[in-house]
Enzyme design. Structure first.
Site, PDB file in Angstrom:
ATOM      1  N   ASN A  49      72.335 121.661  87.762  1.00  0.00           N
ATOM      2  CA  ASN A  49      73.107 122.177  86.628  1.00  0.00           C
ATOM      3  C   ASN A  49      72.599 123.541  86.178  1.00  0.00           C
ATOM      4  O   ASN A  49      73.389 124.438  85.837  1.00  0.00           O
ATOM      5  CB  ASN A  49      73.041 121.198  85.453  1.00  0.00           C
ATOM      6  CG  ASN A  49      73.844 119.935  85.682  1.00  0.00           C
ATOM      7  OD1 ASN A  49      74.613 119.844  86.634  1.00  0.00           O
ATOM      8  ND2 ASN A  49      73.660 118.948  84.822  1.00  0.00           N
ATOM      9  N   HIS A 443      94.901 122.886  87.639  1.00  0.00           N
ATOM     10  CA  HIS A 443      93.879 121.871  87.396  1.00  0.00           C
ATOM     11  C   HIS A 443      94.494 120.489  87.191  1.00  0.00           C
ATOM     12  O   HIS A 443      93.782 119.483  87.144  1.00  0.00           O
ATOM     13  CB  HIS A 443      93.044 122.283  86.171  1.00  0.00           C
ATOM     14  CG  HIS A 443      91.771 121.527  86.002  1.00  0.00           C
ATOM     15  ND1 HIS A 443      91.576 120.623  84.983  1.00  0.00           N
ATOM     16  CD2 HIS A 443      90.621 121.537  86.725  1.00  0.00           C
ATOM     17  CE1 HIS A 443      90.364 120.109  85.073  1.00  0.00           C
ATOM     18  NE2 HIS A 443      89.764 120.638  86.124  1.00  0.00           N
ATOM     19  N   HIS A 600      83.926 111.567  82.232  1.00  0.00           N
ATOM     20  CA  HIS A 600      84.776 112.653  82.706  1.00  0.00           C
ATOM     21  C   HIS A 600      86.212 112.562  82.207  1.00  0.00           C
ATOM     22  O   HIS A 600      86.963 113.532  82.299  1.00  0.00           O
ATOM     23  CB  HIS A 600      84.760 112.664  84.242  1.00  0.00           C
ATOM     24  CG  HIS A 600      85.361 113.876  84.868  1.00  0.00           C
ATOM     25  ND1 HIS A 600      86.616 113.890  85.454  1.00  0.00           N
ATOM     26  CD2 HIS A 600      84.891 115.142  84.993  1.00  0.00           C
ATOM     27  CE1 HIS A 600      86.879 115.098  85.919  1.00  0.00           C
ATOM     28  NE2 HIS A 600      85.855 115.882  85.656  1.00  0.00           N
TER      29      HIS A 600
END
Length: 690
Positions: A49, A443, A600
């Site tokens: 990350n 997306h 998510h």
């Protein structure tokens, strides 16, 4: 009630909030109830990350400083102030990360027979074996470069492993040695397994760095080696494509990808015992400062240790194996074609991954590929992986003569090359491949199947909050909906038409779509709850997402809170909204759940005068999702499924007292922990749905 101070900013800093999320991830590695290999995995996830954080966010901050260092952002900081605070926070986080690795995680693994052998601790047998491996497998691939006028500092790839070796003495040509650079070839493994008989443990490993430290002197015979220090430079990896000038997006992107590894340097990582003059030499070479430099006591790329989690076959050191159950009726269909369409035609089906298997989605697309009555398949692809079963299904459907249209998002960060490769393969078999709308990433997660039934075309669709990616479907929590609802499917078809063709915007009956209606509708629904609360009626807002940044949405949530609307937000990562601030956001809570799975899903709930409007979406509440992406939010209309979403996304999540963190008014997060009556969202859903 005390009033909020005027000077107090309304928003938290984006980068600092993202670093706080990584602190919560690292906290999973600190927990003694996390299995030993999983603790290592969380340390590695933070390393990965942080790599992306520097490649994208820090490089963006540096660009903002170069453009206007004194401009004040919504968080109240100038760009320079924000960058200084970010650097301070990262240094603290990295120090904590390596201390945890060396003082807790590696010792815990060693107690379980998993050992990372350090060169300084090798016994005679280990050193003998390591020398043989070095000379046989490593040394032939190394190309040492002695720096002199004929050998300038080599070009260095982004995040590549390198070593700097100070030398003294003269070589065969009489050249006086000073410094040599050794670049680790990408063909060399960064982690090498040691035979148990040599290791003395069931699972022993040596890092490539250990081999170089021990034997790099063999590359410079007759010279005096004064040290060997690993280092790594991180570069700006954001891609720039001039949207006004580009005529072929794929060609333009391929040109940019070839240069990604050589962007401007933004971070220097060096061995913790590197001498100051060597540090200064490297900083000068890459135009970096002491603040940009990170001394690490361990591998420069700590994420490389993730291989240990894959190589060690020790189930007791990992989370118990879990495979989501295939829900009814998909677990017992007579065949994989007509029966699945019949099941979807009867009613909508909600899937909650990874608690429920991703198999029904694959079966849906498998049926579409082989069913003789299916005439067309339309699909969006954002991230799908290098070896994707789904993409192979689309290839086979196209080969079978079906009309296959795939909207491939080429600008999916760090998956660009993978998507380019799939686009080429799809085109080769006759599929229609388009790249969406330049300037607006596609997306949205949609798959639409057109099937001829009784002389008419009927549509079947799948929409989801996550990618069509089999691996992440087992690790990320996401919702998906299989439906034959005419309104939803016709809206999906209209969105596909916008992406592949030209024409004015068409009104959708059920879906919300960015960049057209999603933002305005979300604002409208928040305001409706605000009006209801002011009128003394029941009002409620629940929202779950990865990130919350869009200023107008945050302002409207503040107003709703002040009107008395009870608002619970479950934001995994970045959150600019300040919760529980007296006079500003008393009625807002912000939670972040960090556990076995990556949260998510995006879910939005509005009480809506008792109608209880529930939407699932691919979009976070960020500027980019509302205005610079093609996104969808789809309603859950079936009462039974709606109740499930509310329960699984919110009711249970708000009860979590093991993995949930509550945002405090100062922006810090406190772990919610109840030892007497423990409740875990992930474990509960694994038991209930799995």
């Amino acid at each position: 009630m005390p009033a909020r101070k005027k000077a107090e900013p309304l928003y938290f800093n984006r980068e600092l909030s993202l670093l706080q999320f990584n602190e919560r991830v690292l906290a999973m590695a600190e927990r003694l109830d996390t299995p030993a290999l999983e603790r290592l995995r969380y340390v590695c996830i933070v390393g990965s990350n942080l790599d992306e954080f520097f490649e994208i966010r820090v490089s963006s901050l540096k660009a903002q400083i170069a453009q206007d260092p004194n401009s004040v952002g919504p968080d109240g900081f100038t760009h320079e102030e924000a960058f200084e605070k970010v650097q301070q926070a990262v240094h603290i986080l990295v120090q904590r990360q390596y201390n945890l690795l060396n003082e807790q995680v590696l010792p815990a693994l060693k107690a379980e027979g998993v050992v990372l052998h350090q060169a300084a601790d090798w016994n005679a047998a280990q050193k003998k074996w390591a020398r043989e491996v070095f000379h046989r497998d490593v040394m032939p691939l190394l190309t040492p470069i002695g720096l002199d006028p004929a050998h300038p500092f080599p070009r260095v790839y982004n995040k590549s492993l390198n070593f700097i070796v100070p030398l003294s003495g003269a070589d065969a040509f009489g050249r006086k040695a000073t410094i040599a650079i050794v670049q680790a070839p990408r063909a060399l493994p960064r982690l090498i397994k040691v035979p148990p008989a040599v290791s003395g443990h069931p699972h022993g490993f040596i890092l490539l760095t250990g081999f170089l430290r021990a034997f790099v002197g063999d590359l410079f015979p007759g010279m005096q080696m004064e040290g060997c220090y690993q280092w790594r430079v991180t570069r700006n990896s954001d891609l720039f494509v001039d949207e006004e000038e580009v005529t072929n997006l794929r060609q333009a992107l391929q040109g940019e990808l070839s240069q990604r590894n050589f962007g401007s340097a933004v971070r220097l990582e060096i061995d913790h015992n590197t001498p100051p003059h060597i540090e200064a030499f490297l900083q000068k070479e890459f135009s970096l400062t002491a603040e940009d430099t990170y001394r690490v006591n361990g591998p420069a790329n700590v994420a490389r240790l993730m291989q240990i989690c894959q190589l060690v076959k020790a189930p007791d050191l990992l989370f118990p194996e879990f495979n989501g159950r295939i829900p009814s009726p998909f677990d017992n269909l007579p065949n994989r074609s007509a029966a699945i369409f019949e099941a979807i035609a009867k009613k909508d089906h909600l899937l909650h991954h990874p608690y429920q298997s991703f198999t029904p989605v694959l079966d849906f697309l498998t049926a579409a590929a082989i069913d003789p009555d299916v005439v067309a398949i339309k699909q969006t692809i954002y991230r799908t992986g290098e070896d994707s079963q789904l993409m192979h299904l689309l290839l086979s459907a196209a080969k079978a003569g079906k009309e296959v249209t795939v909207v491939v998002e080429l600008m999916a960060r760090f998956d660009e090359q993978t998507n380019i490769n799939w686009a080429s393969r799809l085109e080769e078999v006759g599929a229609h491949v388009v790249y969406g709308v330049v300037g607006h990433k596609t997306h949205a997660k949609m798959a639409l199947v057109l099937r001829r039934e009784k002389g008419r075309i009927r549509r079947y669709g799948h929409m989801g909050t996550g990618n069509y990616h089999l691996r992440t479907a087992s690790l990320y929590t996401d919702f998906g909906l299989l439906t034959a609802d005419p309104k939803l499917c016709e809206d999906m078809d209209l969105v596909f038409s916008q992406l592949t063709g030209l024409g004015e915007r068409r009104k959708l009956r059920s879906l919300l779509q960015s960049p057209f209606t999603m933002h305005s509708t979300v604002i409208s629904m928040i305001r409706a709850e605000t009006r209801a609360a002011r009128a003394g009626k029941k009002a409620r807002i629940l929202a779950k997402m990865n990130s919350l940044l869009e200023p107008l949405v945050i302002q409207e949530l503040y107003k709703a809170s002040q009107a008395g609307v009870k608002i619970d937000l479950i934001i995994r990562g970045v959150c600019a909204l300040r919760a529980a601030v007296p006079g500003l956001s008393d009625n807002i809570t912000v939670r972040s759940i960090v556990g076995r799975f990556l949260e998510h899903s995006r879910v939005f709930y509005f009480y809506d005068q008792g109608k209880e409007s529930v939407y699932l979406s691919s979009a976070d509440w960020m500027d980019r999702n509302f205005f610079r992406r093609v996104e969808i939010a789809f309603p859950v209309n079936d009462p039974v499924l709606k109740k499930r979403v509310i329960d699984e996304a919110f009711t249970l999540a708000l009860r979590d007292n093991q993995r949930a963190w509550l945002q405090q008014p100062d922006g810090n997060y406190a772990l919610i922990r109840n030892r007497r009556a423990p409740f875990s969202l992930h474990e509960t859903l694994m038991e209930r749905l799995g």
